[in-house]
Enzyme design. Structure first.
Site, PDB file in Angstrom:
ATOM      1  N   ASP A  19      -7.270   5.760   0.820  1.00 31.49           N
ATOM      2  CA  ASP A  19      -7.280   6.754  -0.238  1.00 31.49           C
ATOM      3  C   ASP A  19      -5.843   6.891  -0.757  1.00 31.49           C
ATOM      4  OD1 ASP A  19      -8.223   9.024  -1.772  1.00 31.49           O
ATOM      5  OD2 ASP A  19      -7.279  10.299  -0.263  1.00 31.49           O
ATOM      6  N   ASP A  21      -4.274  10.096  -2.969  1.00 32.55           N
ATOM      7  CA  ASP A  21      -3.759  11.464  -2.880  1.00 32.55           C
ATOM      8  C   ASP A  21      -4.008  12.047  -1.493  1.00 32.55           C
ATOM      9  OD1 ASP A  21      -3.203  12.306  -5.925  1.00 32.55           O
ATOM     10  OD2 ASP A  21      -5.035  11.115  -5.856  1.00 32.55           O
TER      11      ASP A  21
END
Length: 232
Positions: A19, A21
């Protein structure tokens, strides 16, 4: 100290999907500022950064919708999303930085025949620009965003696409992320899952079991058995 619940078969891992953020980068302030710029344009009161942080993880659309109080006025939500994205495109790198230890961890993880990729719910355009600007892009053979496919995480479509592109079976892959969305995506695709307790949405990890919980990016090395520096 890293927490582990299920041993990941290190020698078999061929694909590591991360991922963005809250996992690779801390983008909280720029996202919060962009949300508050949108709210101010609409004549609404700004929200505390701590509150906005709890809205992050499901893509820009859900971030904006939550900041508005989940209204049924779809034209309002669409207008607000456009305002948010317009501001964020200009300010996405004002305060955003790569977490300490990420580059060292990525250097370890990409050794051997492993391939690394990014799968984020952030729109792909800003995601790619951020990875380029902060020096992350060279580590990844692919960067996919929330608008790369018709569905986004926790739908496993994007992760399954990456499995195909890397010629990896689900049990040969790991998803690393800071939210329940990432862990659920991994479970639905049949891959291993590492949760990041240092991230923006780490409070959501309490509700879903990951195979390994990392307190810092360097813990990824512990989980995935990257070659340790040789002491002389």
């Amino acid at each position: 100290m890293a927490h582990t619940s299920r041993a990941i078969p290190v020698d078999r891992i061929k694909l590591i999907v991360l991922d963005l953020d809250g996992t690779l980068i801390d983008s909280r302030t720029d996202l919060a500022n962009s949300v508050n710029a949108m709210l101010t344009q609409l004549g609404r009161q700004p929200l505390p950064e701590e509150i906005i942080a709890t809205y992050i993880g499901d893509g820009a659309g859900m971030l904006v919708r939550r900041a508005l109080g989940d209204p049924h006025d779809e034209p309002l939500v669409e207008d607000a999303l456009n305002r948010f994205l317009e501001y964020y495109r200009e300010h996405k790198l004002d305060h955003t930085y790569v977490y300490e230890g990420v580059f060292e961890a990525l250097d370890h993880l990409r050794n051997g025949n492993r391939q690394l990729a990014v799968l984020t719910n952030k729109p792909v355009g800003p995601a790619q620009v951020i990875c380029d600007h902060l020096g992350l892009a060279p580590y990844f053979f692919q960067i996919y965003g929330g608008n790369s496919f018709e569905t986004k995480k926790p739908d496993p479509f994007g992760l399954r696409r990456l499995l195909q592109e890397a010629n990896a079976a689900p049990e040969e892959a790991v998803m690393i992320g800071d939210s329940d969305v990432d862990i659920l995506t991994a479970q639905r695709a049949g891959t291993w899952a590492i949760g990041c307790l240092f991230g923006l949405s780490s409070h959501t990890l309490e509700s879903i079991p990951a195979d390994f919980l990392a307190h810092r990016p360097l813990d990824w090395i512990t989980a995935l058995g990257g070659p340790q520096p040789v002491s002389r």
